[in-house]
Design a protein around this motif. Structure first.
Motif, PDB file in Angstrom:
ATOM      1  N   ASN A 130       0.820  -1.210   0.000  1.00 56.73           N
ATOM      2  CA  ASN A 130       0.000   0.000   0.000  1.00 56.73           C
ATOM      3  C   ASN A 130       0.859   1.267   0.000  1.00 56.73           C
ATOM      4  O   ASN A 130       0.492   2.277  -0.603  1.00 56.73           O
ATOM      5  N   LYS A 139      -1.777   6.226  -5.911  1.00 56.01           N
ATOM      6  CA  LYS A 139      -3.049   5.512  -6.041  1.00 56.01           C
ATOM      7  C   LYS A 139      -3.690   5.424  -4.657  1.00 56.01           C
ATOM      8  O   LYS A 139      -2.987   5.214  -3.664  1.00 56.01           O
ATOM      9  N   PRO A 140      -4.993   5.546  -4.554  1.00 54.42           N
ATOM     10  CA  PRO A 140      -5.632   5.500  -3.240  1.00 54.42           C
ATOM     11  C   PRO A 140      -5.466   4.149  -2.553  1.00 54.42           C
ATOM     12  O   PRO A 140      -5.813   3.105  -3.105  1.00 54.42           O
ATOM     13  N   ALA A 141      -4.887   4.185  -1.361  1.00 51.66           N
ATOM     14  CA  ALA A 141      -4.706   2.991  -0.529  1.00 51.66           C
ATOM     15  C   ALA A 141      -4.467   3.491   0.890  1.00 51.66           C
ATOM     16  O   ALA A 141      -4.166   4.675   1.090  1.00 51.66           O
ATOM     17  N   GLU A 167      -6.994  -1.565   8.561  1.00 49.11           N
ATOM     18  CA  GLU A 167      -7.035  -1.206   7.141  1.00 49.11           C
ATOM     19  C   GLU A 167      -8.406  -1.496   6.544  1.00 49.11           C
ATOM     20  O   GLU A 167      -9.009  -0.648   5.881  1.00 49.11           O
ATOM     21  N   MET A 171     -11.082   1.327   5.234  1.00 45.79           N
ATOM     22  CA  MET A 171     -11.488   1.319   3.824  1.00 45.79           C
ATOM     23  C   MET A 171     -13.017   1.351   3.686  1.00 45.79           C
ATOM     24  O   MET A 171     -13.557   1.948   2.750  1.00 45.79           O
ATOM     25  N   LYS A 172     -13.698   0.708   4.618  1.00 47.37           N
ATOM     26  CA  LYS A 172     -15.171   0.690   4.581  1.00 47.37           C
ATOM     27  C   LYS A 172     -15.751   2.030   5.030  1.00 47.37           C
ATOM     28  O   LYS A 172     -16.810   2.452   4.579  1.00 47.37           O
ATOM     29  N   PRO A 175     -14.105   7.844   3.010  1.00 48.73           N
ATOM     30  CA  PRO A 175     -14.221   8.071   1.563  1.00 48.73           C
ATOM     31  C   PRO A 175     -12.855   7.961   0.877  1.00 48.73           C
ATOM     32  O   PRO A 175     -11.838   8.401   1.419  1.00 48.73           O
ATOM     33  N   LYS A 176     -12.855   7.387  -0.307  1.00 45.03           N
ATOM     34  CA  LYS A 176     -11.613   7.076  -1.022  1.00 45.03           C
ATOM     35  C   LYS A 176     -10.741   8.308  -1.281  1.00 45.03           C
ATOM     36  O   LYS A 176      -9.519   8.216  -1.358  1.00 45.03           O
ATOM     37  N   LYS A 177     -11.363   9.472  -1.408  1.00 46.70           N
ATOM     38  CA  LYS A 177     -10.589  10.688  -1.726  1.00 46.70           C
ATOM     39  C   LYS A 177      -9.603  11.066  -0.620  1.00 46.70           C
ATOM     40  O   LYS A 177      -8.665  11.826  -0.856  1.00 46.70           O
ATOM     41  N   TRP A 179      -7.952   8.630   1.285  1.00 43.14           N
ATOM     42  CA  TRP A 179      -7.041   7.519   1.571  1.00 43.14           C
ATOM     43  C   TRP A 179      -5.574   7.885   1.411  1.00 43.14           C
ATOM     44  O   TRP A 179      -4.739   7.526   2.224  1.00 43.14           O
TER      45      TRP A 179
END
Length: 216
Positions: A130, A139-141, A167, A171-172, A175-177, A179
């Motif tokens: 990651n 990359k989003p991680a 982790e 992730m759940k 929001p991905k923005k 990460w």
């Protein structure tokens, strides 16, 4: 409490106390030589090692071995001599040569930007993979180390026993923005403010929403 407020509150706290030094991985990302391969090797070397030591060793290593092909042909004793200042240097020396050989032979010198491919490399777990996705490829991680795990639980964002569980829970929930910023900000906060022992709760600007602070 939303993640935007958490991240901005952490940065405001750190800037009001003392501007934090960049994390080792952020330094690698910003460096001219900070390509994906140096970030992959730097992350492997950083395990159980202080950031200052990691930064110095990685610079020394890549001043001599510029890429996967060169490192893949290195002699073990030469690598051990360079990375001796960091923890577990015997094991790590073998590992980074093995990784370099695989990257050179199987991937033509290009570090994969895929989690599944990365975790198949020797000594590369989800956290390291990651870190490569975030710091090398943006990359989003969510790389979860001891700081991210501790602070996420203290804030009450998660209730987890292991970094792997943290982790998955983050992730759940997040929001991905956001990460891509979590590891860098949480690690700096964990090193400077929300320390394992004697956290500096008095200066923390997000303590009102912190489960750990409320329980004190």
């Amino acid at each position: 409490m939303n993640m935007e407020k958490i991240l901005s509150g952490m940065m405001k706290t750190m800037m009001s106390v003392k501007p934090p030094r960049m994390t080792a991985l952020r330094e690698l990302h910003e460096a001219e030589t900070g390509g994906p391969f140096s970030i992959l090797i730097g992350t492997i070397l950083s395990a159980r090692t202080k950031d200052e030591s990691t930064t110095k060793v990685v610079k020394a290593l890549f001043s001599k071995y510029k890429n996967a092909k060169e490192l893949s042909k290195a002699k073990l004793k030469d690598i051990e001599k360079i990375i001796k200042p960091i923890g577990f240097y015997h094991v790590k020396s073998k590992r980074i040569i093995q990784v370099a050989q695989i990257i050179d032979s199987q991937y033509k010198g290009i570090v994969p930007d895929d989690l599944d491919a990365l975790v198949k490399l020797p000594g590369v777990g989800r956290k390291t993979a990651n870190c490569v996705l975030v710091y090398a490829y943006e990359k989003p991680a969510i790389p979860v180390d001891i700081h991210v795990h501790r602070i996420s639980n203290r804030l009450g964002l998660v209730e987890t026993k292991t970094p792997e569980d943290t982790e998955q829970a983050l992730m759940k929930k997040i929001p991905k923005k956001f990460w891509i910023d979590i590891n860098d900000t949480f690690v700096m906060y964990g090193q400077n403010i929300c320390k394992p022992i004697n956290p500096m709760c008095d200066v923390c600007k997000i303590k009102r929403n912190c489960k750990f602070y409320k329980s004190k």
